[in-house]
Structures are given as C-alpha cells and as structure tokens.
Design a protein around this motif. Structure first.
Motif, mmCIF file in Angstrom:
data_model
loop_
_atom_site.group_PDB
_atom_site.id
_atom_site.type_symbol
_atom_site.label_atom_id
_atom_site.label_comp_id
_atom_site.label_asym_id
_atom_site.label_seq_id
_atom_site.Cartn_x
_atom_site.Cartn_y
_atom_site.Cartn_z
ATOM 1 N N TYR A 110 -11.469 0.072 2.425
ATOM 2 C CA TYR A 110 -12.055 1.314 2.166
ATOM 3 C C TYR A 110 -13.085 1.474 3.129
ATOM 4 O O TYR A 110 -13.486 0.682 3.849
ATOM 5 N N LYS A 120 -9.976 5.961 1.336
ATOM 6 C CA LYS A 120 -9.044 4.864 0.808
ATOM 7 C C LYS A 120 -8.125 4.193 2.020
ATOM 8 O O LYS A 120 -7.193 5.221 2.427
ATOM 9 N N GLY A 123 -3.370 2.383 1.290
ATOM 10 C CA GLY A 123 -2.459 3.085 0.679
ATOM 11 C C GLY A 123 -0.834 2.495 0.994
ATOM 12 O O GLY A 123 0.010 2.609 0.232
ATOM 13 N N ASN A 150 -6.907 -1.231 -17.701
ATOM 14 C CA ASN A 150 -6.504 -0.564 -16.730
ATOM 15 C C ASN A 150 -7.550 0.208 -16.186
ATOM 16 O O ASN A 150 -7.333 0.436 -14.545
ATOM 17 N N SER A 154 -6.801 -1.076 -12.520
ATOM 18 C CA SER A 154 -6.007 -0.302 -11.810
ATOM 19 C C SER A 154 -6.534 0.811 -10.932
ATOM 20 O O SER A 154 -6.668 0.968 -9.878
ATOM 21 N N HIS A 155 -7.671 1.292 -11.647
ATOM 22 C CA HIS A 155 -8.348 2.385 -11.247
ATOM 23 C C HIS A 155 -9.662 1.947 -10.377
ATOM 24 O O HIS A 155 -10.143 2.242 -9.387
ATOM 25 N N ASP A 159 -7.216 1.821 -6.826
ATOM 26 C CA ASP A 159 -7.390 3.187 -6.674
ATOM 27 C C ASP A 159 -8.438 3.422 -5.911
ATOM 28 O O ASP A 159 -8.377 4.372 -4.923
ATOM 29 N N TYR A 160 -9.543 2.744 -5.669
ATOM 30 C CA TYR A 160 -10.878 2.820 -5.053
ATOM 31 C C TYR A 160 -10.278 2.791 -3.601
ATOM 32 O O TYR A 160 -10.943 3.438 -2.908
ATOM 33 N N GLY A 162 -7.058 2.957 -2.751
ATOM 34 C CA GLY A 162 -5.891 3.650 -2.349
ATOM 35 C C GLY A 162 -4.587 2.928 -2.591
ATOM 36 O O GLY A 162 -3.426 3.265 -2.072
ATOM 37 N N PRO A 164 -1.656 1.571 -4.575
ATOM 38 C CA PRO A 164 -1.051 1.839 -5.526
ATOM 39 C C PRO A 164 -0.559 0.674 -6.571
ATOM 40 O O PRO A 164 0.135 -0.102 -6.045
#
Length: 198
Positions: A110, A120, A123, A150, A154-155, A159-160, A162, A164
């Motif tokens: 990131y 991000k 990805g 989660n 996950s987040h 997710d920080y 990018g 998935p």
C-alpha cells in the motif's frame, strides 16, 4: 497459475502443515499445470520481529531488509496467496502476524500519499485463509469471534492493501470429527483456489 502457501506452525509434522500439503494437492488436482510453493515460516527461520530496519523501510528512508525483499519476491511471482495456520486466541499466530507486519510494507503493499489517502497496491493478489481451530463454529459465532476475525483479517489487513479475500475458512476440528475429514476439506479448498479466479 502459481500459489504461495504460507504456513505458521512450529512443528513440521503438524496437522496444520498437512492441511497446507492437502491444499497444494487440490491445486494440482484442479489443473496439472498449476504450481504451489509451501513456505514453512518456522522451519525457514523467518524473524517476525518488526525492527528498526523495518521502521526505516516504513518511513521510506531505507530499502526493505533482505529477508523481507525475498518474501516480497515470492509474492510477486504468486497468482494467489494461501495462509494456513492454527487459530491462537481467536486469531493468527504471532509468527504469521509478524510476517505480515514486516512483508506488507508501505510502498509495496500500500502507499500513504500526501493527501492522506491510501493507495491499495495488491489488487492483483487474491488471498485465501485457512485456519484450524480446536473449538466449534457454534462457539466461534456465539461470542463474536467470527465477526472480529473477518474484520481484523479480511478487512483490516487485506482490504487495506486491496488484496481480495476470495475464501476465508476456519476448519474447526470438533465439527469435522477427524483430522482426515479436515484434510479432505483442505483438498476441496485447494481445488477452488484458481477456479474462483476464472
């Protein structure tokens, strides 16, 4: 397609390690052209302690340490990242968290830009989480551990950056009834690693 399977367990002959091999087996079963590298962090001697050199890399006043650069190179070659680990205190082991702390660096995973927004950068890297727990899913859900799991993993982490999270599985040994049943499920997870990306 190539998967990097990162394992965090102190014993090479653990059920966790066997799960990683079963995931790799499933990856090959899905397509014989697929490949998988299993990175056993304990056996490889990865140092999880975020140190002054890591802080300098975070501040972008120095390059990342050599061991971190080697891990990033492994990830750059991967089409998917699979983390296989025992559930410790309703989260991942410290060794694996330290691997993420050190390897998912500012500038690579990131980037904090001048206006305060996060760019991000991962990805392109699908993530699959495979935890092994000694409780049962009823307890995992009842006390809110599943929701916090989660949110945190996950987040909060992926997710920080990018990346998935395409699958997030906690195999609770009491629910499966046997180690063999968990291993069979791990093969199924492996079969789905790249089929989910198509």
């Amino acid at each position: 397609m190539h998967a990097l399977i990162v394992v965090s367990h102190p014993l090479e002959n653990s059920l966790t390690s066997s799960l990683a091999k079963a995931v790799a087996q499933g990856i090959y079963e899905e397509n014989a052209q697929n490949s998988a590298e299993i990175a056993m962090l304990s056996q490889e001697g990865f140092n999880p302690v975020f140190n002054a050199d890591d802080m300098a890399a975070f501040l972008q006043t120095a390059p990342v340490p050599e061991d971190v650069a080697a891990e990033q190179k492994r990830l750059d070659k991967a089409d998917a990242l699979v983390l296989v680990f025992p559930v410790y205190w309703w989260s991942m082991p410290g060794l694996l968290k330290g691997w993420i702390d050190r390897v998912f660096t500012n500038g690579w995973a990131y980037e904090d830009n001048a206006n305060g927004k996060v760019i991000k950068k991962l990805g392109r890297l699908p993530v699959h989480l495979v935890g092994l727990g000694g409780s049962d899913m009823k307890t995992f859900k009842k006390h809110g551990y599943e929701a916090s799991w989660n949110t945190q993993l996950s987040h909060g982490i992926f997710d920080y950056c990018g990346a998935p999270v395409l699958s997030n599985t906690v195999l609770m040994l009491p629910d499966f009834g046997s180690a063999q049943a968990c291993l069979q499920q791990a093969v199924k997870i492996g079969v789905g690693i790249f089929s989910r990306q198509q």
